[in-house]
Design an enzyme around this catalytic site. Structure first.
Site, PDB file in Angstrom:
ATOM      1  N   HIS A  19      38.464 -25.837 -23.516  1.00 48.42           N
ATOM      2  CA  HIS A  19      39.725 -26.439 -23.976  1.00 48.42           C
ATOM      3  C   HIS A  19      40.620 -25.372 -24.623  1.00 48.42           C
ATOM      4  CE1 HIS A  19      37.262 -30.393 -24.492  1.00 48.42           C
ATOM      5  NE2 HIS A  19      37.999 -30.514 -23.402  1.00 48.42           N
ATOM      6  N   LYS A  43      35.588 -46.345 -26.864  1.00 44.81           N
ATOM      7  CA  LYS A  43      34.782 -45.184 -26.492  1.00 44.81           C
ATOM      8  C   LYS A  43      34.044 -44.688 -27.738  1.00 44.81           C
ATOM      9  CE  LYS A  43      35.708 -41.197 -23.469  1.00 44.81           C
ATOM     10  NZ  LYS A  43      36.776 -40.441 -22.808  1.00 44.81           N
ATOM     11  N   ARG A  92      38.192 -28.093 -13.740  1.00 48.87           N
ATOM     12  CA  ARG A  92      36.996 -27.271 -13.543  1.00 48.87           C
ATOM     13  C   ARG A  92      36.481 -27.353 -12.118  1.00 48.87           C
ATOM     14  NH1 ARG A  92      34.104 -30.298 -18.380  1.00 48.87           N
ATOM     15  NH2 ARG A  92      35.506 -31.809 -17.471  1.00 48.87           N
TER      16      ARG A  92
HETATM   17  P1  ADP Z   1      39.072 -36.756 -21.512  1.00 44.30           P
HETATM   18  O1  ADP Z   1      38.231 -37.688 -22.322  1.00 44.30           O
HETATM   19  O2  ADP Z   1      40.525 -37.134 -21.461  1.00 44.30           O
HETATM   20  O3  ADP Z   1      38.515 -36.371 -20.172  1.00 44.30           O
HETATM   21  P2  ADP Z   1      38.205 -34.163 -22.479  1.00 44.30           P
HETATM   22  O4  ADP Z   1      38.182 -33.810 -23.928  1.00 44.30           O
HETATM   23  O5  ADP Z   1      36.880 -34.321 -21.823  1.00 44.30           O
HETATM   24  O6  ADP Z   1      39.102 -35.453 -22.413  1.00 44.30           O
HETATM   25  O7  ADP Z   1      39.044 -33.100 -21.662  1.00 44.30           O
HETATM   26  C1  ADP Z   1      40.424 -32.894 -21.826  1.00 44.30           C
HETATM   27  C2  ADP Z   1      40.954 -32.052 -20.670  1.00 44.30           C
HETATM   28  O8  ADP Z   1      40.340 -30.762 -20.680  1.00 44.30           O
HETATM   29  C3  ADP Z   1      40.668 -32.621 -19.275  1.00 44.30           C
HETATM   30  O9  ADP Z   1      41.772 -32.351 -18.438  1.00 44.30           O
HETATM   31  C4  ADP Z   1      39.464 -31.842 -18.808  1.00 44.30           C
HETATM   32  O10 ADP Z   1      39.408 -31.760 -17.402  1.00 44.30           O
HETATM   33  C5  ADP Z   1      39.765 -30.490 -19.428  1.00 44.30           C
HETATM   34  N1  ADP Z   1      38.554 -29.680 -19.629  1.00 44.30           N
HETATM   35  C6  ADP Z   1      37.387 -30.091 -20.155  1.00 44.30           C
HETATM   36  N2  ADP Z   1      36.497 -29.064 -20.209  1.00 44.30           N
HETATM   37  C7  ADP Z   1      37.136 -27.988 -19.698  1.00 44.30           C
HETATM   38  C8  ADP Z   1      36.744 -26.620 -19.453  1.00 44.30           C
HETATM   39  N3  ADP Z   1      35.517 -26.183 -19.725  1.00 44.30           N
HETATM   40  N4  ADP Z   1      37.655 -25.790 -18.909  1.00 44.30           N
HETATM   41  C9  ADP Z   1      38.900 -26.239 -18.605  1.00 44.30           C
HETATM   42  N5  ADP Z   1      39.323 -27.509 -18.791  1.00 44.30           N
HETATM   43  C10 ADP Z   1      38.460 -28.371 -19.328  1.00 44.30           C
END
Ligand code: ADP
Length: 158
Positions: A19, A43, A92
């Site tokens: 992130h 959630k 990803r």
């Molecule tokens: P959500 O619950 O909305 O999926 P997340 O916190 O899991 O929220 O992820 C937020 C965003 O960050 C999403 O677009 C996800 O695809 C992206 N993301 C999550 N992990 C990674 C990573 N390792 N590298 C790049 N982007 C990521």
């Protein structure tokens, strides 16, 4: 001139090195990035909303371009309320793509004026997810390469 603002919505349970990389690499594209931490009652999360926000604030402390807030409701409505014309998301894998495509196309239908912008994960971050971090954390593993540099395992404690 109107500011070019993006919202980066997510659960961030917790915020990961992946992130962080998405935000850092998107910063040159925008004047401001609002990291919007979802407060979703349906959630269950490992970390409280305030803890998730606190951790992200540690990561971007001293960067005036990054703001961290909580949000509920539709992402497009929240974006509009904050004058953000862009939604930032990370990609990803092809599974992410299919998931993000549905959300992005729905958001386009809900608000024609807002664009979703995707940043590709760096290869070394492709396997990193909040759920993997939660598993490693619960089983006392080393989180050094999974969390942003400024966050330690101790910071996750309540
Ligand atoms: P959500 O619950 O909305 O999926 P997340 O916190 O899991 O929220 O992820 C937020 C965003 O960050 C999403 O677009 C996800 O695809 C992206 N993301 C999550 N992990 C990674 C990573 N390792 N590298 C790049 N982007 C990521």
């Amino acid at each position: 001139m109107t500011k070019r603002k993006a919202i980066f919505p997510g659960s961030f349970d917790p915020f990961t090195a992946g992130h962080e990389s998405v935000v850092e690499r998107a910063l040159p594209l925008f004047d401001n990035i609002i990291i919007a931490v979802g407060d979703n009652i349906s959630k269950t999360t490992m970390l409280s909303l305030s803890k998730r926000i606190e951790l992200i604030k540690i990561v971007f402390k001293g960067d005036p371009k990054v703001e961290v807030v909580s949000y509920t409701g539709l992402t497009v409505d929240f974006a509009k309320m904050h004058n953000c014309k862009f939604i930032l998301r990370g990609l990803r894998t092809s599974a992410d793509f299919e998931f993000e495509r549905a959300i992005g196309q729905t958001n386009k239908l809900l608000n024609e004026e807002i664009e979703t912008v995707f940043i590709l994960a760096r290869p070394e971050h492709t396997f990193i997810s909040s759920s993997i971090i939660r598993d490693v954390y619960k089983n006392n593993g080393d989180l050094t390469h999974l969390l942003p540099n400024r966050i330690t395992k101790a910071d996750l404690e309540i």
